[in-house]
Design a protein around this motif. Structure first.
Motif, short mmCIF file in Angstrom:
data_model
loop_
_atom_site.label_atom_id
_atom_site.label_comp_id
_atom_site.label_asym_id
_atom_site.label_seq_id
_atom_site.Cartn_x
_atom_site.Cartn_y
_atom_site.Cartn_z
N PRO A 32 0.87 -1.18 -0.03
CA PRO A 32 -0.14 0.05 0.11
C PRO A 32 0.91 1.33 -0.10
O PRO A 32 0.20 2.18 0.02
N GLY A 35 0.60 2.77 -3.09
CA GLY A 35 -0.71 3.01 -3.15
C GLY A 35 -1.46 4.15 -2.86
O GLY A 35 -2.11 4.96 -2.98
N VAL A 38 -0.50 7.36 -4.25
CA VAL A 38 -1.08 7.24 -5.67
C VAL A 38 -2.45 7.50 -5.42
O VAL A 38 -3.09 8.32 -6.15
N ALA A 39 -3.11 6.99 -4.50
CA ALA A 39 -4.41 7.14 -4.22
C ALA A 39 -4.84 8.65 -3.83
O ALA A 39 -5.92 8.87 -4.30
N SER A 41 -4.25 11.56 -4.31
CA SER A 41 -4.75 12.55 -5.51
C SER A 41 -6.03 12.18 -6.33
O SER A 41 -6.89 12.83 -6.51
N HIS A 46 -11.99 12.70 -6.48
CA HIS A 46 -13.27 11.77 -6.53
C HIS A 46 -14.08 11.90 -5.11
O HIS A 46 -15.43 11.43 -5.27
N VAL B 10 -19.28 8.37 -9.89
CA VAL B 10 -17.80 8.11 -9.56
C VAL B 10 -17.41 8.93 -8.26
O VAL B 10 -16.25 9.06 -7.74
N MET B 18 -10.77 4.03 1.51
CA MET B 18 -9.06 3.82 1.54
C MET B 18 -8.43 3.27 2.68
O MET B 18 -7.49 2.87 2.55
N THR B 21 -9.18 -3.01 2.91
CA THR B 21 -8.27 -3.98 2.34
C THR B 21 -8.05 -3.37 0.73
O THR B 21 -6.85 -3.35 0.24
N LYS B 24 -6.62 0.10 0.14
CA LYS B 24 -5.01 0.28 0.40
C LYS B 24 -4.26 -0.25 -0.76
O LYS B 24 -3.17 0.02 -0.74
N VAL B 25 -4.86 -0.86 -1.51
CA VAL B 25 -4.26 -1.35 -2.68
C VAL B 25 -3.85 -0.29 -3.47
O VAL B 25 -2.84 0.02 -4.18
N GLY B 26 -4.65 0.88 -3.55
CA GLY B 26 -4.44 2.10 -4.19
C GLY B 26 -4.96 2.18 -5.65
O GLY B 26 -5.29 0.94 -6.14
N CYS B 27 -5.64 3.30 -6.01
CA CYS B 27 -6.57 3.20 -7.27
C CYS B 27 -5.91 2.71 -8.53
O CYS B 27 -6.34 2.08 -9.30
N VAL B 28 -4.66 3.42 -8.92
CA VAL B 28 -4.14 3.08 -9.93
C VAL B 28 -3.71 1.81 -10.30
O VAL B 28 -3.62 1.17 -11.46
N ILE B 29 -3.45 1.09 -9.16
CA ILE B 29 -2.99 -0.27 -9.22
C ILE B 29 -4.02 -1.11 -10.12
O ILE B 29 -3.72 -1.94 -10.86
N SER B 35 -1.88 9.11 -11.44
CA SER B 35 -2.53 9.97 -10.28
C SER B 35 -1.33 11.16 -10.07
O SER B 35 -1.66 12.11 -9.32
N SER B 36 -0.37 11.18 -10.46
CA SER B 36 0.70 12.21 -10.48
C SER B 36 0.40 13.60 -11.19
O SER B 36 0.98 14.61 -10.96
N LYS B 40 -7.05 16.61 -15.61
CA LYS B 40 -8.18 15.50 -15.36
C LYS B 40 -7.96 14.44 -16.64
O LYS B 40 -8.00 13.42 -16.47
N GLU B 41 -7.89 15.16 -17.90
CA GLU B 41 -7.86 14.25 -19.15
C GLU B 41 -6.46 13.42 -19.06
O GLU B 41 -6.69 12.15 -19.44
N HIS B 44 -6.42 10.65 -16.45
CA HIS B 44 -7.39 9.60 -16.72
C HIS B 44 -6.66 8.74 -18.04
O HIS B 44 -7.63 7.76 -18.37
N THR B 58 -6.30 -11.60 -9.40
CA THR B 58 -4.96 -11.35 -8.57
C THR B 58 -4.79 -12.05 -7.34
O THR B 58 -3.98 -13.04 -6.90
#
Lengths: 72, 363
Positions: A32, A35, A38-39, A41, A46, B10, B18, B21, B24-29, B35-36, B40-41, B44, B58
């Motif tokens: 995490p 993550g 990353v999450a 932002s 959202h 959304v 967040m 479980t 905690k993985v994170g959105c982009v995974i 996300s950096s 917006k465009e 995404h 997984t």
């Protein structure tokens, strides 16, 4: 002789990493640390209702045939 | 069910997700994107709204392997009956094109049951981004299975009571239909072939083990499907046709549905379902369902009955037909007879149409 030893060592290392961080029931494997950074932002946008309303692209209205009748 | 606004689909109203479980993985995974980037465009770019196909297995391999064979994933229930009626579903065939244009969208993914509304109903998160082990009855199950099963279960058919499992116990769909919905690791042509399929006796075992004092059960458990005595009138559909309209939009027409109750001979008689009599529901499909795409695309249409084994979801303890012995025995109105079947459909239904004086005491 060195190559087989290196290969075995690499395999042990891979197995160790899988055992330490691999998937278990109900416990996702992905670390995490990245993550969370990353999450953050993603979530900041959202979870901001006003911002989302302001930037949301209007969805193209789904064209539904007027010829459709009855139940699906 | 009104669709959600684009932003609502959304919106994470509760960022506590967040801490979960999955969170905690994170959105982009799972979803990709970047996300950096604040734009917006650009952020995404490459984003996957529903990453079920590449992410869930997984960690949830055991469920994913079953799901690959489930009817929710394969749509095998549609395909098997079209093929049984002689339909050619090879890629590029007229029938395959019709299937692709009008049927293929009725498919679901892990996320469209456990996270969001199904795409077919407009999509959008159900409860922030919460992963719900039990799908929402309202926003997931009934969103797709509404016009027949959903309306029956909730009592939306005028004059027909809701199912007692709903009115007396507020049981949601998943109370009965749990692992069954993930399939059974084997391809099934119909939901009744699923080895995990739910049965009344899973909960009501005592009905089979102790019939004392209940002459109806003593007499009928082996030859009547439970629903013959304990369900009431249900919806039957007719004459579905698919096509494209003058504006090039896919369209579908069907005749008005009819609320009926029809007992017939069991078309799926087996050791699992040994009953002689079951309730039958008319299928929407007809000989000309896909005529827009070509003539005679179901050349063996008569290979299957158009009145099929049914399990109406409007169970009652007391029904008009179990009020007394005479309420059913010899009551021809309850039974699917030749007069109830359209002339052109009598041949395929000959094995389910009840003949003679149905269910007389000496039978």
């Amino acid at each position: 002789m060195k190559r087989p030893i290196l290969a075995v060592a690499a395999a042990i290392l891979v197995l160790f990493v899988i055992a330490a961080f691999g998937c278990t029931e109900g416990e996702p494997a992905v670390t995490p640390v990245e993550g969370e950074v990353v999450a953050s932002s993603c979530v900041s946008c959202h979870s901001d209702k006003d911002l989302l309303k302001a930037v949301a692209s209007p969805e193209p209205e789904e064209a539904v045939s007027e010829a459709t009748t009855g139940e699906g | 069910m009104p669709p959600l606004e684009a932003w609502e689909k959304v919106f994470l109203g509760d960022a506590d997700f967040m801490e979960s479980t999955h969170g905690k993985v994170g959105c982009v995974i799972c979803h990709g994107g970047d996300s950096s980037i604040a734009d917006k465009e650009l952020a995404h770019t490459g984003l996957l709204a529903d990453p079920s196909d590449i992410s869930c297995d997984t960690c949830h391999q055991d469920i994913d392997e079953k799901h690959d064979f489930s009817l929710h994933a394969t749509l095998g229930g549609f395909q098997s009956v079209l093929e049984a009626r002689g339909g050619n579903l090879e890629e590029g065939s007229p029938l395959a094109t019709a299937f692709e244009n009008h049927c293929q969208q009725c498919h679901t993914s892990c996320g469209q049951c456990h996270v969001s509304r199904p795409d077919e109903t407009g999509g959008g998160l159900v409860s922030d981004h919460e992963f719900r082990p039990t799908p929402s009855m309202q926003y997931n199950c009934v969103a797709c299975h509404g016009s027949r099963v959903g309306d029956e279960y909730l009592g939306n058919n005028e004059g027909i009571p809701a199912d007692v499992h709903w009115t007396q116990a507020t049981m949601t769909c998943a109370k009965c239909h749990s692992q069954e919905l993930h399939g059974s690791s084997q391809s099934a042509a119909t939901r009744y072939q699923n080895s995990n399929v739910v049965k009344c006796e899973d909960c009501h075992e005592e009905v089979w083990t102790n019939t004392e004092g209940n002459p109806q059960h003593e007499q009928h458990l082996s030859d009547l499907q439970c629903q013959v005595c304990h369900s009431v009138a249900y919806k039957n559909c007719y004459g579905c046709h698919v096509a494209f309209d003058e504006e090039g939009l896919p369209c579908r027409t069907s005749e008005p549905s009819q609320i009926d109750f029809e007992i017939g001979y069991n078309p799926l008689r087996s050791s699992e379902r040994p009953y002689k009599y079951v309730v039958l529901r008319h299928v929407p499909t007809c000989l000309g369902t896909c005529d827009y795409y070509g003539a005679n695309l179901l050349p063996d249409f008569n290979a299957l009955p158009t009145w099929k084994y049914a399990t109406p979801h409007n169970i009652q303890l007391n029904t008009p037909q179990n009020e007394s012995c005479d309420a059913c025995h010899g009551n021809i109105d309850l039974f699917l007879t030749e007069d109830d079947v359209r002339p052109e459909e009598r041949e395929p239904n000959k094995d389910v149409i009840v003949t003679g004086n149905p269910y007389t005491p000496e039978e």
